[in-house]
Write an enzyme that holds these catalytic residues in place. Structure first.
Site, PDB file in Angstrom:
ATOM      1  N   LYS A 179      44.330  63.396 -58.406  1.00 39.09           N
ATOM      2  CA  LYS A 179      43.367  64.453 -58.908  1.00 39.09           C
ATOM      3  C   LYS A 179      43.096  63.872 -60.075  1.00 39.09           C
ATOM      4  O   LYS A 179      41.661  63.867 -60.570  1.00 39.09           O
ATOM      5  CB  LYS A 179      43.863  65.645 -58.858  1.00 39.09           C
ATOM      6  CG  LYS A 179      44.378  66.390 -57.417  1.00 39.09           C
ATOM      7  CD  LYS A 179      44.863  67.742 -57.524  1.00 39.09           C
ATOM      8  CE  LYS A 179      46.020  68.406 -58.270  1.00 39.09           C
ATOM      9  NZ  LYS A 179      47.413  67.400 -58.097  1.00 39.09           N
TER      10      LYS A 179
ATOM     11  N   ARG B 292      45.514  77.315 -57.340  1.00 38.12           N
ATOM     12  CA  ARG B 292      46.864  76.974 -56.733  1.00 38.12           C
ATOM     13  C   ARG B 292      47.394  77.776 -55.912  1.00 38.12           C
ATOM     14  O   ARG B 292      48.699  77.572 -55.397  1.00 38.12           O
ATOM     15  CB  ARG B 292      47.479  76.367 -57.875  1.00 38.12           C
ATOM     16  CG  ARG B 292      47.693  74.919 -58.259  1.00 38.12           C
ATOM     17  CD  ARG B 292      48.679  74.978 -59.347  1.00 38.12           C
ATOM     18  NE  ARG B 292      49.631  73.486 -59.317  1.00 38.12           N
ATOM     19  CZ  ARG B 292      49.230  72.456 -60.077  1.00 38.12           C
ATOM     20  NH1 ARG B 292      47.975  72.201 -60.750  1.00 38.12           N
ATOM     21  NH2 ARG B 292      49.968  71.308 -60.145  1.00 38.12           N
TER      22      ARG B 292
ATOM     23  N   ARG C 149      55.300  56.883 -63.069  1.00 36.02           N
ATOM     24  CA  ARG C 149      54.694  57.344 -64.349  1.00 36.02           C
ATOM     25  C   ARG C 149      55.462  57.885 -65.286  1.00 36.02           C
ATOM     26  O   ARG C 149      55.397  57.765 -66.911  1.00 36.02           O
ATOM     27  CB  ARG C 149      53.555  58.330 -63.995  1.00 36.02           C
ATOM     28  CG  ARG C 149      52.612  58.899 -65.120  1.00 36.02           C
ATOM     29  CD  ARG C 149      51.613  59.801 -64.844  1.00 36.02           C
ATOM     30  NE  ARG C 149      52.084  61.060 -64.222  1.00 36.02           N
ATOM     31  CZ  ARG C 149      51.351  61.924 -63.750  1.00 36.02           C
ATOM     32  NH1 ARG C 149      50.091  61.961 -63.797  1.00 36.02           N
ATOM     33  NH2 ARG C 149      52.059  63.078 -63.531  1.00 36.02           N
TER      34      ARG C 149
ATOM     35  N   ARG D 108      55.675  62.872 -69.998  1.00 35.04           N
ATOM     36  CA  ARG D 108      55.697  64.214 -69.359  1.00 35.04           C
ATOM     37  C   ARG D 108      56.787  64.562 -68.711  1.00 35.04           C
ATOM     38  O   ARG D 108      57.646  63.900 -67.996  1.00 35.04           O
ATOM     39  CB  ARG D 108      54.607  64.129 -68.183  1.00 35.04           C
ATOM     40  CG  ARG D 108      53.214  64.849 -68.574  1.00 35.04           C
ATOM     41  CD  ARG D 108      52.287  64.559 -67.333  1.00 35.04           C
ATOM     42  NE  ARG D 108      52.301  65.635 -66.210  1.00 35.04           N
ATOM     43  CZ  ARG D 108      51.568  65.844 -65.226  1.00 35.04           C
ATOM     44  NH1 ARG D 108      50.283  65.472 -65.390  1.00 35.04           N
ATOM     45  NH2 ARG D 108      51.829  67.120 -64.469  1.00 35.04           N
TER      46      ARG D 108
ATOM     47  N   ARG E 259      57.984  70.471 -57.888  1.00 35.63           N
ATOM     48  CA  ARG E 259      56.604  70.789 -57.916  1.00 35.63           C
ATOM     49  C   ARG E 259      55.958  70.545 -56.400  1.00 35.63           C
ATOM     50  O   ARG E 259      55.100  71.006 -56.147  1.00 35.63           O
ATOM     51  CB  ARG E 259      55.905  69.592 -58.894  1.00 35.63           C
ATOM     52  CG  ARG E 259      56.269  69.782 -60.262  1.00 35.63           C
ATOM     53  CD  ARG E 259      56.256  68.469 -61.084  1.00 35.63           C
ATOM     54  NE  ARG E 259      54.657  68.023 -61.206  1.00 35.63           N
ATOM     55  CZ  ARG E 259      54.635  66.627 -61.564  1.00 35.63           C
ATOM     56  NH1 ARG E 259      55.628  66.030 -62.126  1.00 35.63           N
ATOM     57  NH2 ARG E 259      53.218  66.298 -61.483  1.00 35.63           N
TER      58      ARG E 259
END
Ligand code: AP5
Length: 193
Positions: A14, A89, A128, A134, A146
């Site tokens: 996204k 969401r 990542r 993060r 998640r």
């Protein structure tokens, strides 16, 4: 005004595709994840509340993100349109968004839903996590949380907009440019109507 929701599970691309879409179409990018991370960096009370949930991979309360989006819409009065990334969401967020847009005499034009396999999502986010800093990318348990949040609370958003015939499924695997070209052609079809 043309407004887009870029929809999909964590790691579906996204954010990556948003950058290209806003550059091509001159839209304002509204990413609730980015706004929350800015609040965390600034050490605000909202950021502190959100951090404890985000670190576990759990959604923050609807009223928090709806308030953030409401302010962002008010702060961009001359926008050509908005690209919503990571929002809405939940069904409650979808209903709230439609109401906020209706107050501004506009609506969602299309929901572009990126479809990516769970194995690919895990691979991308763990990769990542090696460099992003993060906290929610750092281990498989948090990433799985998640994905479960997405499956249990967020997939209903696509069902909600399907009732209004606004959802287009797009394969989110392949090169970034190929996926962008597919997304662009879907946007162009609707802009030319
Ligand atoms: P948020 O920041 O929205 O994160 P997310 O949805 O989990 O998504 P990501 O940013 O991780 O992935 P993405 O789909 O944007 O993919 P990206 O382009 O980055 O939310 C974080 C947290 O904030 C939530 O868990 C929640 O706690 C809270 N939150 C946020 N919004 C909320 C809301 N509305 N309500 C309640 N809580 C909310 O790509 C991922 C990786 O893949 C990158 O490394 C990228 O380089 C790579 N990649 C991208 N495309 C490709 C490709 N085609 N091939 C190979 N690799 C690719």
């Amino acid at each position: 005004m043309f407004n887009i929701i870029l929809f999909g599970p964590p790691g579906s691309g996204k954010g990556t595709q948003s950058e290209k879409i806003i550059a091509a179409y001159g839209l304002i990018h509204l990413s609730t994840g980015d706004i929350l991370r800015r609040e965390i960096s600034a050490g605000t009370p909202l950021g502190l509340e959100a951090k404890s949930l985000m670190d576990k991979g759990i959604l923050v309360p609807d009223e928090v993100v709806v308030g953030m989006i409401s302010s962002a819409l008010d702060n961009n009065p001359g926008a050509k349109g908005f690209l919503f990334d990571g929002f809405p969401r939940t069904e409650a967020q979808s209903i709230a968004l439609d109401k906020l847009l209706a107050e501004k005499n506009t609506a969602i034009g299309v929901v572009l839903a990126l479809d990516v396999s769970r194995d690919e999502l895990l691979k991308r986010l763990l990769q990542r996590g090696l460099t992003s800093g993060r906290s929610d990318d750092t281990n498989e348990t948090i990433i799985s949380n998640r994905i479960v949040e997405y499956q249990t609370k967020t997939t209903v958003v696509a069902n909600y907009y399907s009732k209004f015939d606004k959802v287009v499924q797009v394969k989110g695997e392949g090169t970034v440019d190929d996926i962008f070209n597919t997304l662009s052609s879907e946007i162009d079809k609707r802009l030319s109507k």
